[in-house]
Structure formats: structure tokens, C-alpha cells
Design a protein around this motif. Structure first.
Motif, PDB file in Angstrom:
ATOM      1  N   GLU A 194       0.636 -17.024  29.537  1.00 46.59           N
ATOM      2  CA  GLU A 194       0.165 -15.754  30.738  1.00 46.59           C
ATOM      3  C   GLU A 194      -0.087 -14.608  30.325  1.00 46.59           C
TER       4      GLU A 194
ATOM      5  N   THR B  53       5.223  -7.844  30.432  1.00 51.56           N
ATOM      6  CA  THR B  53       5.158  -8.859  31.272  1.00 51.56           C
ATOM      7  C   THR B  53       4.224  -8.639  32.473  1.00 51.56           C
TER       8      THR B  53
ATOM      9  N   TYR C  78       6.344 -23.967  43.399  1.00 48.13           N
ATOM     10  CA  TYR C  78       6.352 -23.288  41.926  1.00 48.13           C
ATOM     11  C   TYR C  78       7.608 -22.561  42.119  1.00 48.13           C
TER      12      TYR C  78
ATOM     13  N   ASP D 126       8.555 -19.900  40.105  1.00 48.99           N
ATOM     14  CA  ASP D 126       8.306 -18.545  39.856  1.00 48.99           C
ATOM     15  C   ASP D 126       7.796 -17.801  41.163  1.00 48.99           C
ATOM     16  N   GLU D 127       6.850 -18.617  41.945  1.00 49.55           N
ATOM     17  CA  GLU D 127       6.367 -18.033  43.184  1.00 49.55           C
ATOM     18  C   GLU D 127       7.458 -17.561  44.030  1.00 49.55           C
TER      19      GLU D 127
ATOM     20  N   TRP E 109      -0.216 -13.425  45.477  1.00 49.08           N
ATOM     21  CA  TRP E 109       1.279 -13.008  45.690  1.00 49.08           C
ATOM     22  C   TRP E 109       1.079 -11.479  46.241  1.00 49.08           C
TER      23      TRP E 109
ATOM     24  N   LYS F 144       5.073  -9.677  35.458  1.00 45.60           N
ATOM     25  CA  LYS F 144       6.060  -9.014  36.343  1.00 45.60           C
ATOM     26  C   LYS F 144       6.202  -7.792  36.389  1.00 45.60           C
TER      27      LYS F 144
ATOM     28  N   GLU G 115      10.614 -16.869  43.346  1.00 45.25           N
ATOM     29  CA  GLU G 115      11.223 -15.847  42.775  1.00 45.25           C
ATOM     30  C   GLU G 115      10.472 -14.636  42.849  1.00 45.25           C
ATOM     31  N   GLU G 116       9.244 -14.766  42.985  1.00 43.37           N
ATOM     32  CA  GLU G 116       8.621 -13.543  42.960  1.00 43.37           C
ATOM     33  C   GLU G 116       8.446 -12.804  44.392  1.00 43.37           C
TER      34      GLU G 116
END
Length: 257
Positions: free
Chosen positions: A221, A250, A174, A176-177, A155, A252, A179-180
């Protein structure tokens, strides 16, 4: 089969094509990279028509597939030098050394790739894709099969690509991928793009969020990175060397710091 696939990618941005297995993501990549001919419609990459100017299109991009295309017998540096020579670049050794520094692989440069972790192999694979400074790079599910720590490493690499001005088209399953990483996200379902927009635009498709009290427990995580640390280093008690504030944050939030 693809139908109704229509999107534009802004230069220097990360565009995520999100969809489940079989949605048609890899087929899109194969058409964009001239490996598969479209039955209808027009496709441009870096301003060149895929059907009419395939050679110019191939000069404009590099492709990183779902599995790292590295030679395990060679060292990391030898892999990079080999590709630089194949591209007829001047001073391939200097090109390799620059990319090793950029992708934090200098310490492992003389080790055989067979000894690399999954995240290191993927970083090397992406580094090889950047030889020749292509304006566009296609990443086809780049974190499939990687462990959480290696995934975070990839990432970071993708974010750095965009910072350097590279246009990135990323396929992933994915949520979250996407979104990130992505500036814009298109959701591909059964060969058709059903929505396309920024994350905020996609969120507005749903009813406004309700404010509710929820007791937040650490996720698995959170626990994983608290134990092994971002770089896999922890103290004798098995807890990563970090502040109390960092332990509570977190992944993020840590990335934003």
C-alpha cells in the motif's frame, strides 16, 4: 439467522458491524431499514419502533447498499437533482450543487456517471443518500470491490459524515476499515454479536503487547500511493509529488496530517 444481536449506536458516531461473509450483517441492515421483519425482539431507529412505526423509521434514514445505485445515463448533477425532486425538496438544483461541492464532484458534475471511477460513483451514491438530511445513514459494505485509492476516498467521506453530525452504521468485512473509521465496533459471528466496544476496549481483550525489534519494510500500500499519489498524480519518474517525509509515512499517518 440472527440470534443475540443487541447494540446501541450513539448519535453522531460511526458504528461498525464487522463480520465475514454470511455472518448476518446485511440481514441486520434489512431489519433496521424495515425491509425484513424480525421474528422476535425490538428495534428502534432514531427513537422510532421499526415494527410499530415503519413510516417514521423510513423518514429517519437513508441506505447505501453494496453496489452504487446511480443512473449511468444521467450526469452526476442530474442524479442528485432527480432524487431531490423525488423527495419534494425546494430548489433541487441548489441541493445538488451543495452536495457536489461537499463531495468534490463539481468538476465532474456535467459528465455522465458511466465515465466516473469507482470511488466517484460511490461518493455520488453516498451524496444521494444524504439528500433530505437524514439523521441516520446505513452503509452496507461501502468499499467492496473498490481499488485502494477509491477506498481511501470513501473513508474520508464517512469521516466527514460523522463530523457533520450524521449517525453512521457501517457493515464491513475489512478489519482495517473498522479500525480506521469506527467509534465503536461490534463483531458479528454466525448471527451473534460476540464482542462490542471501542477499539481500545477490544484490544484489552488480548494479552499486553510485547516490545520486540522489527525491521519495518514498506507495505504494498505504501508503494502504491508513493507511485500514483493520493490523487492519482505523479511526476515523470512515476513518483508522486510529495516530500521525503510524506513518502516514508504510512497511509494512516498521512491521513492524520
Amino acid at each position: 439467522m440472527l440470534r443475540g444481536v443487541d447494540f446501541d449506536v450513539e448519535r453522531g458516531s460511526v458504528f461498525a458491524l464487522l463480520g465475514s461473509n454470511g455472518a448476518g450483517k446485511t440481514t441486520v441492515i434489512r431489519i433496521l431499514s424495515t425491509l425484513l421483519k424480525a421474528d422476535a425482539g425490538t428495534v428502534d431507529v432514531n427513537g422510532f419502533d421499526v415494527a410499530a412505526q415503519p413510516a417514521k423509521v423510513r423518514e429517519s434514514f437513508n441506505l447505501t447498499g453494496q453496489f452504487a445505485a446511480v443512473d449511468e445515463i444521467l450526469t452526476g448533477r442530474e442524479n442528485l437533482v432527480l432524487v431531490a425532486k423525488l423527495r419534494h425538496l425546494k430548489n433541487p438544483g441548489a441541493v445538488a450543487d451543495t452536495l457536489l461541492r461537499r463531495f468534490a464532484l463539481t468538476d465532474a458534475a456535467t459528465r455522465k456517471v458511466a465515465t466516473y471511477s469507482g470511488g466517484m460513483r460511490r461518493r455520488l451514491d453516498i451524496a444521494m443518500s444524504l439528500i433530505g438530511n437524514p439523521p441516520v445513514i446505513f452503509l452496507d459494505e461501502p468499499t467492496t470491490g473498490l481499488d485502494p485509492q477509491a477506498r481511501v476516498e470513501v473513508w474520508r467521506t464517512v469521516k466527514e459524515l460523522a463530523e457533520y453530525g450524521t449517525t453512521v452504521l457501517l457493515t464491513t468485512q475489512y478489519l482495517d476499515e473498522a479500525e480506521e473509521l469506527a467509534d465503536r465496533i461490534a463483531i458479528l459471528h454466525k448471527g451473534r454479536i460476540i464482542v462490542n466496544g471501542t477499539l481500545d476496549e477490544l484490544r484489552r481483550l488480548l494479552p499486553p503487547a510485547k516490545v520486540e525489534y522489527v525491521e519495518k519494510q514498506p507495505t504494498l500500500e505504501d508503494v502504491f500511493f508513493a507511485v500514483v499519489g493520493e490523487n492519482g498524480k505523479n511526476d515523470e519518474n512515476g513518483i508522486a509529488d510529495q516530500s521525503d517525509e510524506d513518502r516514508k509515512a504510512t497511509p494512516k499517518e498521512k491521513e492524520e496530517r
